[in-house]
Write a protein that holds these residues in place. Structure first.
Motif, PDB file in Angstrom:
ATOM      1  N   GLY A  90       1.269  -1.199   0.116  1.00 46.03           N
ATOM      2  CA  GLY A  90      -0.016  -0.016   0.150  1.00 46.03           C
ATOM      3  C   GLY A  90       0.688   1.213   0.085  1.00 46.03           C
ATOM      4  N   SER A  91      -0.305   2.602  -0.261  1.00 43.88           N
ATOM      5  CA  SER A  91       1.163   3.321  -0.629  1.00 43.88           C
ATOM      6  C   SER A  91       1.368   4.178   0.711  1.00 43.88           C
ATOM      7  CB  SER A  91       0.839   4.744  -1.347  1.00 43.88           C
ATOM      8  OG  SER A  91      -0.536   5.361  -0.984  1.00 43.88           O
ATOM      9  N   ASP A  92       0.400   3.743   1.843  1.00 44.59           N
ATOM     10  CA  ASP A  92       1.001   4.134   3.633  1.00 44.59           C
ATOM     11  C   ASP A  92       2.318   3.833   4.175  1.00 44.59           C
ATOM     12  OD1 ASP A  92      -1.727   4.919   3.318  1.00 44.59           O
ATOM     13  OD2 ASP A  92      -2.347   3.291   4.803  1.00 44.59           O
ATOM     14  N   ASN A 162      -6.675  16.004  -2.572  1.00 46.62           N
ATOM     15  CA  ASN A 162      -6.958  15.466  -0.598  1.00 46.62           C
ATOM     16  C   ASN A 162      -7.676  14.591  -0.198  1.00 46.62           C
ATOM     17  OD1 ASN A 162      -5.622  15.774   1.710  1.00 46.62           O
ATOM     18  ND2 ASN A 162      -7.375  17.174   2.142  1.00 46.62           N
ATOM     19  N   ASN A 163      -7.585  14.038   0.824  1.00 45.80           N
ATOM     20  CA  ASN A 163      -9.192  12.668   1.263  1.00 45.80           C
ATOM     21  C   ASN A 163      -8.817  14.193   2.754  1.00 45.80           C
ATOM     22  OD1 ASN A 163     -10.702  11.082   2.210  1.00 45.80           O
ATOM     23  ND2 ASN A 163      -8.373   9.675   2.144  1.00 45.80           N
ATOM     24  N   PRO A 164      -9.360  13.826   3.389  1.00 47.15           N
ATOM     25  CA  PRO A 164     -10.614  13.709   2.166  1.00 47.15           C
ATOM     26  C   PRO A 164     -12.088  15.056   1.593  1.00 47.15           C
ATOM     27  CG  PRO A 164     -10.896  14.610   5.221  1.00 47.15           C
ATOM     28  CD  PRO A 164      -9.779  14.636   4.372  1.00 47.15           C
ATOM     29  N   LEU A 189       4.381  14.014  -2.909  1.00 48.99           N
ATOM     30  CA  LEU A 189       3.420  14.085  -3.641  1.00 48.99           C
ATOM     31  C   LEU A 189       2.281  13.150  -3.539  1.00 48.99           C
ATOM     32  CD1 LEU A 189       4.337  16.486  -6.378  1.00 48.99           C
ATOM     33  CD2 LEU A 189       3.597  17.244  -4.574  1.00 48.99           C
ATOM     34  N   ASP A 190       1.613  12.656  -3.023  1.00 47.93           N
ATOM     35  CA  ASP A 190       0.364  11.023  -2.642  1.00 47.93           C
ATOM     36  C   ASP A 190      -0.391  11.913  -3.829  1.00 47.93           C
ATOM     37  OD1 ASP A 190      -1.386   9.620  -2.314  1.00 47.93           O
ATOM     38  OD2 ASP A 190      -1.340  10.297   0.208  1.00 47.93           O
ATOM     39  N   GLY A 191      -0.439  10.956  -5.112  1.00 50.85           N
ATOM     40  CA  GLY A 191      -1.500  11.173  -5.828  1.00 50.85           C
ATOM     41  C   GLY A 191      -2.900   9.493  -6.028  1.00 50.85           C
ATOM     42  N   ALA A 192      -2.921   9.374  -4.858  1.00 51.87           N
ATOM     43  CA  ALA A 192      -3.547   8.022  -4.582  1.00 51.87           C
ATOM     44  C   ALA A 192      -5.110   8.313  -5.485  1.00 51.87           C
ATOM     45  CB  ALA A 192      -3.759   7.701  -3.005  1.00 51.87           C
ATOM     46  N   TYR A 193      -5.374   9.186  -5.544  1.00 46.61           N
ATOM     47  CA  TYR A 193      -6.790   9.345  -6.771  1.00 46.61           C
ATOM     48  C   TYR A 193      -6.862  10.203  -8.060  1.00 46.61           C
ATOM     49  CZ  TYR A 193      -8.597   8.644  -1.930  1.00 46.61           C
ATOM     50  OH  TYR A 193      -8.657   7.935  -1.145  1.00 46.61           O
ATOM     51  N   ALA A 194      -4.935  10.218  -8.230  1.00 45.83           N
ATOM     52  CA  ALA A 194      -4.803  10.849  -9.563  1.00 45.83           C
ATOM     53  C   ALA A 194      -5.714  10.258 -10.298  1.00 45.83           C
ATOM     54  CB  ALA A 194      -3.257  10.535 -10.099  1.00 45.83           C
ATOM     55  N   ARG A 219       1.440   6.753  -5.241  1.00 39.97           N
ATOM     56  CA  ARG A 219       0.200   6.273  -5.725  1.00 39.97           C
ATOM     57  C   ARG A 219       0.321   4.743  -5.456  1.00 39.97           C
ATOM     58  NH1 ARG A 219       0.378   8.958 -11.237  1.00 39.97           N
ATOM     59  NH2 ARG A 219      -1.196   7.650 -11.999  1.00 39.97           N
ATOM     60  N   THR A 220      -1.407   3.951  -5.724  1.00 42.05           N
ATOM     61  CA  THR A 220      -1.557   3.136  -4.735  1.00 42.05           C
ATOM     62  C   THR A 220      -2.649   1.903  -6.031  1.00 42.05           C
ATOM     63  OG1 THR A 220      -3.065   2.453  -3.075  1.00 42.05           O
ATOM     64  CG2 THR A 220      -3.841   4.352  -4.484  1.00 42.05           C
ATOM     65  N   PHE A 221      -2.308   0.781  -5.741  1.00 37.09           N
ATOM     66  CA  PHE A 221      -3.748   0.617  -6.486  1.00 37.09           C
ATOM     67  C   PHE A 221      -5.227  -0.111  -6.079  1.00 37.09           C
ATOM     68  CE2 PHE A 221       0.340  -0.638  -9.109  1.00 37.09           C
ATOM     69  CZ  PHE A 221      -0.364  -1.373 -10.129  1.00 37.09           C
ATOM     70  N   SER A 222      -5.128   0.965  -4.903  1.00 37.86           N
ATOM     71  CA  SER A 222      -6.529   0.754  -3.844  1.00 37.86           C
ATOM     72  C   SER A 222      -7.373   0.789  -4.359  1.00 37.86           C
ATOM     73  CB  SER A 222      -5.840   1.209  -2.309  1.00 37.86           C
ATOM     74  OG  SER A 222      -4.679   0.391  -2.300  1.00 37.86           O
ATOM     75  N   LYS A 223      -7.132   2.318  -5.338  1.00 37.61           N
ATOM     76  CA  LYS A 223      -8.675   3.267  -5.496  1.00 37.61           C
ATOM     77  C   LYS A 223      -8.789   2.205  -6.988  1.00 37.61           C
ATOM     78  CE  LYS A 223      -7.562   5.134  -1.275  1.00 37.61           C
ATOM     79  NZ  LYS A 223      -8.766   5.266  -0.656  1.00 37.61           N
TER      80      LYS A 223
HETATM   81  C1  LIG Z   1      -4.677  10.833  -0.167  1.00 40.33           C
HETATM   82  C2  LIG Z   1      -4.859   8.925   0.276  1.00 40.33           C
HETATM   83  N1  LIG Z   1      -3.724   8.747   0.290  1.00 40.33           N
HETATM   84  C3  LIG Z   1      -3.218   7.547   0.313  1.00 40.33           C
HETATM   85  C4  LIG Z   1      -3.683   6.451   0.671  1.00 40.33           C
HETATM   86  C5  LIG Z   1      -3.935   4.981   1.270  1.00 40.33           C
HETATM   87  O1  LIG Z   1      -3.256   4.017   0.147  1.00 40.33           O
HETATM   88  P1  LIG Z   1      -3.259   2.766   0.665  1.00 40.33           P
HETATM   89  O2  LIG Z   1      -4.220   1.845   0.037  1.00 40.33           O
HETATM   90  O3  LIG Z   1      -2.413   2.885  -1.173  1.00 40.33           O
HETATM   91  O4  LIG Z   1      -1.683   2.624   1.910  1.00 40.33           O
HETATM   92  C6  LIG Z   1      -5.003   6.847   1.021  1.00 40.33           C
HETATM   93  C7  LIG Z   1      -6.506   5.685   1.423  1.00 40.33           C
HETATM   94  O5  LIG Z   1      -7.593   6.350   1.775  1.00 40.33           O
HETATM   95  C8  LIG Z   1      -5.617   7.400   0.733  1.00 40.33           C
HETATM   96  O6  LIG Z   1      -6.393   8.371   0.988  1.00 40.33           O
END
Ligand SMILES: Cc1ncc(COP(=O)(O)O)c(C=O)c1O
Length: 366
Positions: A90-92, A162-164, A189-194, A219-223
């Motif tokens: 995960g990107s976390d 940004n989340n949320p 730069l966190d592009g989780a929702y890019a 980046r992430t494969f979670s979204k």
């Molecule tokens: C802005 C942001 N970055 C990262 C993550 C975490 O993603 P991952 O599942 O890749 O750890 C989230 C998940 O909610 C998110 O909202």
């Protein structure tokens, strides 16, 4: 150790408020509509599920700890040098690894007022001090971030979008920030929702990560790829930073079935396009209908919207949440993000979105 002396974790660890994920269950029987964790309502590509299943027959073998297949697939998909890609659980995990590699006691790292909370956990976990930059109109503010920079600053974390809040920083602003930050400050730069962003003035961070020695894109494969349970994230970083992270990450930090699922998901462009189109259609409709009901919803660049509620008794976000829960709908409470008067709604399937809109229409009129 002296007898009777309590064993204590490192400084900063007990200052961490444990991360509370979006709820997935309600008391009582029956299905729920869960729009609390920004998961895709379309699920993963069937090819990704098949790849994961097929990899189950090889569970006796360690993964390829270099994740060559995935890094090469990502390199080809985005035009990147695979040697500068690092994979995370995960990107976390990547935020933690970056913090561990570059932050320590006496250092400061900046994130923004309503920024993603895992940054704070990673910063404190590394023994460093988090510094919170105020936002303007629920959006990261470059000047406010720059005002927080001190000689002790070592990193700035920004989720873009940004989340949320769902807001984003234009490419020009991100570049202005990078240009004004000292060279010894990492910009993450966190592009989780890019993948969900359709705005032409947006860039996820590839350009800066390629052109500067101190910018990293995650980046992430979670979204949009629908693989949240598989835990696959990645970073594109200048070579020395990729090297530092590779030195401290555990040698097999991703499960092989997850890696193979991610490669298959990346190749299924049609599935991604479908997920993006569904999100654009319903993000626009949900935003418009919520505004029609009377909620001051901002434009979101991601796969969720932030819904502000009132402060008078009976009209609060907690009251709205209780009303939704009674209808077996779960949105995300965001008080931990300094937004006690709002709920975050992930864009769901048509019937899920309609159920939320109907319930909130009823709540507003009650
Ligand atoms: C802005 C942001 N970055 C990262 C993550 C975490 O993603 P991952 O599942 O890749 O750890 C989230 C998940 O909610 C998110 O909202």
């Amino acid at each position: 150790m002296v007898r009777g002396e309590a064993l204590k974790p490192r400084a900063g660890v007990l200052a961490i408020d444990p991360y509370v994920p979006g709820r997935s269950k309600l008391a009582g029987a029956g299905p729920v509509i869960k729009l609390s964790s920004n998961e895709t309502p379309l699920g993963p590509s069937p090819h990704a599920i098949e790849a994961f299943r097929e990899a189950a027959y090889r569970l006796d073998r360690y993964p390829d700890g270099a994740y060559t297949l995935l890094r090469e697939a990502l390199g080809a998909a985005h035009g990147l040098n695979p040697a500068q890609i690092v994979c995370g659980n995960g990107s976390d995990e990547l935020f933690h690894l970056l913090a561990q590699a570059y932050l320590g006691p006496g250092d400061e790292a900046i994130y923004t007022e309503h920024g993603f909370l895992v940054y704070r956990i990673a910063i404190l976990g590394a023994g460093a001090e988090p510094v919170i930059a105020p936002e303007r109109n629920l959006t990261a503010d470059v000047d406010a971030i720059l005002e927080c920079v001190s000689p002790r600053t070592r990193a700035v974390f920004i989720a873009n979008p940004n989340n949320p809040t769902g807001t984003y920083l234009r490419n020009q602003e991100v570049r202005r920030l990078r240009g004004a930050l000292p060279e010894n400050v990492l910009l993450i730069l966190d592009g989780a929702y890019a993948e969900y962003v359709g705005n032409s003035d947006y860039e996820a961070g590839i350009e800066l990560a390629a052109a500067t020695p101190n910018t990293i894109m995650t980046r992430t494969f979670s979204k949009i790829f629908g693989l949240a349970a598989a835990r696959v994230g990645w970073a594109y970083a200048p070579a020395p930073i990729a090297d530092a992270v590779n030195r401290i990450r555990s040698p097999f930090n991703l499960a092989q079935p997850s890696v193979e699922a991610a490669v298959a998901a990346l190749e299924d462009r049609q599935h991604i396009e479908r997920a993006k189109a569904h999100n654009e259609l319903w993000r626009e409709r949900v935003t418009r209908e919520l505004r029609d009901i009377g909620y001051d919803v901002r434009d979101s660049a991601a796969n969720f919207v932030l819904i502000p509620f009132g402060t008078e008794p009976g009209r609060t976000a907690q009251d709205a949440d209780a009303h939704l829960n009674a209808k077996r709908i779960i949105l995300r409470q965001v008080a931990a993000y300094k937004l006690p008067h709002a709920l975050r709604m992930t864009i769901g399937l048509e019937h899920e979105n309609r159920a939320v809109l109907d319930a909130l229409r009823e709540f507003a009129r009650s």
